[in-house]
Design a protein around this motif. Structure first.
Motif: not given
Length: 725
Positions: A346-375
């Motif tokens: 399951y996921f939560i997604l936030a998409a925005s339009r306009g200057d008011t809501l598109s500046g700083t994202p409501v949800l941060p982008p996926p964090e590289t350090s969180f993901w430890v993909d195998p070789a």
């Protein structure tokens, strides 16, 4: 349109792990049967379907009431909107909790940003498929609607029923203030100064737009559109039209959705099969299988910024550690695999339009350090089903299996399928190789002169001889550890007939010492001063979420013996793997105290004066995991399956060279195995002469999608891992 309350009716169901004889209860099956009826009904049937829709909507609200009643969230209004006593399971509570917190995060962020705008700007919340959700009342009671208002859209019958309910409850009316109800010909069912409820169909966008205009929704004002588990149940063209319509209509907006994803792995396949059986497929999953595809879906439809997180990452990154600890200690809990797999799908997604809501994202982008993909995979290991018995009594998980002698594997305990029921398994199972080298499967009974198997799971079994097995630990429920150690003895009435065996169950004759009241621990055969010991490590108990205890059982005397252990004490863990090597024990992975999967590999090295903990350096580091199994084969440590939350891929077999410390990944070629195969809560046995690992059991409760048991034992071919290859 699709009612969120309708689809939420029984999003999570119960599997009664601790009540023998009780079958899995899947409330969502009723919801989807109702959905199919609604799909094929014509306009003349709308009146007849209202009661059915409302009953499923009520079920969702009752789950939310249970969530609040048990301290997960503060919501005094769910019980008012749909009254009735209810008690959901801890697994259901956790599922609803993380969903509620993800949506709350986005709603609060929207209101905080729009609240900082100069007056008289008024923010708008448009909840699509709202059902009996109490969002408006929670926001109003928290004082968050001083400069905002809420619109809700749902089926007309659901919306009118909710409006009538509000009218009947003084506590709700006191929050809405003066209001009026719409007549049966109007789409507007309820109207107050900051709250409107509409009955409309999300597939009929011109009518929806007209109804919103008439209800006072200002398309130019900052608007939050909220759709929880809605779009995926629409036909793809209808969902795409709704997303594009919203982008065109609202120039300053935030669109938040909560939905399923990852349809192609074992859990996802079970999820899809469930809805196909109910003739209500999840339309959007194959087209948009992951968060990256979902983000592109919105960007290509006209939204200018978009970010999405799976719920494991949301839970770990955006909830404070103290809040996670609070939730994790509210109730006894022991369904970690199902919890993490649900959050991964399951996921939560936030998409925005306009200057008011598109500046700083409501949800941060996926964090590289969180993901430890195998070789990248180094190759494939072929897998095949080893028996054709569709009704194998090895359909279970949380059990233990042991190789008694070449070609004979004995299994006991766990939760599984027995006589058509899902329960704690009471029968024993024998997997044996016949004269024609084919594997045969049979149940074996308990000899009347002994005791009975007590139904424990997450225990360990150790071979003492060709006919004797020692059982340590385990639990009957998350608050009831199994009582004492057991000794199982097998008797064969016919010398050349393995299936003729019977089992006696007795309490193990242990010398006085500490009582072992743990489960999800490991037991490994080791040697100290040329004596055989069993090393019992880790696990969890009623009092402690993880253990780091080291216990040594002298096999000959069945006495617990203190043996010195030097080195840094490893982090406590459970659901790790353990196997013997060079007289000591290799420990890999596990679930730590914060319910975080671990990736450490440790070696309990024997010394003349005791043992020494050493950390094994692995390069590249392995992906953190738990609920896997492990074996040493030709100087390599093999980690089989498991659950991980830091990679979007699926665990196969990780191969670690114990000389160089190098690691590599192998995927499983399951073309010869009935799919899906769930590689967690299973057991496995190494067959070195055949160069195979035999997997027994495995599976789990896939939430409201049902309980799944791997139908066959599976053999993995290790010949490609032999020395020099």
């Amino acid at each position: 349109m699709v009612s969120r309350g309708f689809w939420q009716s029984a999003l999570f169901s119960e599997v009664t792990h601790n009540a023998p004889g009780r079958e899995h209860q899947c409330g969502e099956c009723f919801a989807w049967r109702t959905a199919e009826r609604l799909r094929v009904m014509g306009p003349q049937s709308r009146g007849r379907r209202a009661g059915t829709v409302q009953s499923t909507n009520d079920s969702s609200a009752l789950s939310k009431r249970s969530l609040a009643a048990h301290g997960y969230v503060r919501d005094a209004f769910a019980a008012l909107l749909v009254p009735g006593p209810v008690r959901r399971t801890p697994l259901v509570h956790r599922g609803y909790y993380v969903r509620a917190r993800a949506v709350r995060h986005c709603v609060r962020a929207f209101l905080q940003r729009t609240g900082a705008l100069p007056a008289p700007t008024r923010a708008q919340v448009l909840s699509l498929g709202a059902g009996s959700d109490s969002l408006y009342f929670r926001l109003k009671a928290a004082g968050l609607l001083a400069r905002a208002a809420v619109w809700e859209v749902d089926f007309p019958d659901v919306s009118r029923s909710k409006a009538e309910r509000i009218r009947e409850i003084p506590e709700l009316c006191s929050l809405t203030g003066p209001f009026q109800l719409g007549d049966s010909s109007s789409a507007l069912c309820f109207e107050s100064s900051d709250y409107r409820i509409l009955g409309a169909d999300l597939r009929e966008l011109p009518k929806l737009g007209e109804a919103l205009d008439c209800a006072g929704l200002d398309a130019t004002a900052p608007t939050l559109l909220l759709a929880e588990a809605v779009l995926t149940y629409l036909e793809p063209a209808d969902a795409a039209a709704l997303i594009a319509w919203a982008a065109q209509r609202f120039p300053d907006a935030l669109f938040v959705i909560y939905e399923q994803m990852k349809p192609r792995d074992a859990f996802g396949q079970i999820m899809l099969q469930h809805f196909r059986r109910l003739h209500s497929p999840l339309h959007g999953l194959e087209l948009f299988p992951d968060v990256e595809a979902q983000v592109q879906r919105f960007l290509q439809a006209g939204w200018t910024a978009c970010s999405a997180l799976d719920l494991n990452e949301f839970y770990r990154r955006l909830l404070p550690a103290d809040e996670r600890r609070r939730v994790e200690t509210l109730e006894p809990f022991d369904e970690f695999e199902e919890w993490h797999l649900k959050c991964a799908h399951y996921f939560i997604l936030a998409a925005s339009r306009g200057d008011t809501l598109s500046g700083t994202p409501v949800l941060p982008p996926p964090e590289t350090s969180f993901w430890v993909d195998p070789a990248l995979p180094s190759g494939f290991l072929s897998a095949r089903a080893v028996t054709s018995d569709q009704h194998s009594s090895l359909k279970r998980y949380g059990h233990a299996s042991v190789l008694l002698s070449p070609g004979i594997i004995f299994s006991a305990g766990g939760f599984g399928e027995e006589e058509g029921r899902h329960c704690r398994v009471s029968t024993f199972h024998l997997l044996w190789r016949s004269r024609d080298s084919e594997w045969k499967s049979s149940r074996i009974s308990t000899l009347g002169t002994g005791g009975q198997w007590d139904g424990r799971l997450y225990h360990t079994m150790t071979r003492l001889s060709d006919t004797q097995v020692l059982v340590l630990g385990g639990r009957l429920s998350p608050v009831t550890p199994a009582s004492g150690a057991l000794q199982l003895e097998l008797y064969r009435s016919e010398a050349d007939c393995p299936e003729s065996q019977t089992v006696t169950v007795t309490e193990a004759a242990m010398e006085e010492g500490p009582v072992l009241s743990c489960w999800r621990h490991s037991t490994t055969e080791i040697y100290y001063q040329n004596q055989r010991y069993l090393f019992v490590y880790g696990g969890r108990s009623v009092e402690e979420p993880v253990l780091s205890d080291c216990r040594f059982l002298h096999v000959e005397t069945m006495a617990w013996v203190p043996i010195p252990v030097e080195g840094a004490v490893p982090e406590g863990r459970h659901s790790h793997s353990a196997c013997g090597w060079q007289g000591g024990a290799l420990i890999a992975g596990g679930l730590g105290a914060s319910e975080e999967p671990l990736n450490s590999v440790l070696f309990l090295r024997p010394k003349s004066s005791g043992f020494l903990w050493e950390s094994v350096d692995i390069q590249p580091p392995i992906t953190p995991r738990y609920s896997h199994t492990a074996h040493v084969f030709h100087g390599k440590l093999l980690l089989v399956g498991g659950v991980w939350i830091h990679s979007s891929s699926v665990p196969g077999v990780t191969v670690i060279d114990l000389t160089s410390g190098s690691s590599s990944e192998y995927q499983l070629d399951t073309t010869s195995v009935p799919w899906p195969v769930m590689l967690h809560s299973h057991n496995s046995v190494l067959l070195p002469e055949e160069q195979q690992i035999l997997l027994t059991g495995g599976g789990g409760n896939c939430f409201s999608f049902g309980t799944y048991f791997n139908p066959h034992p599976v053999a993995l071919d290790l010949s490609s891992l032999s020395t020099g290859q």
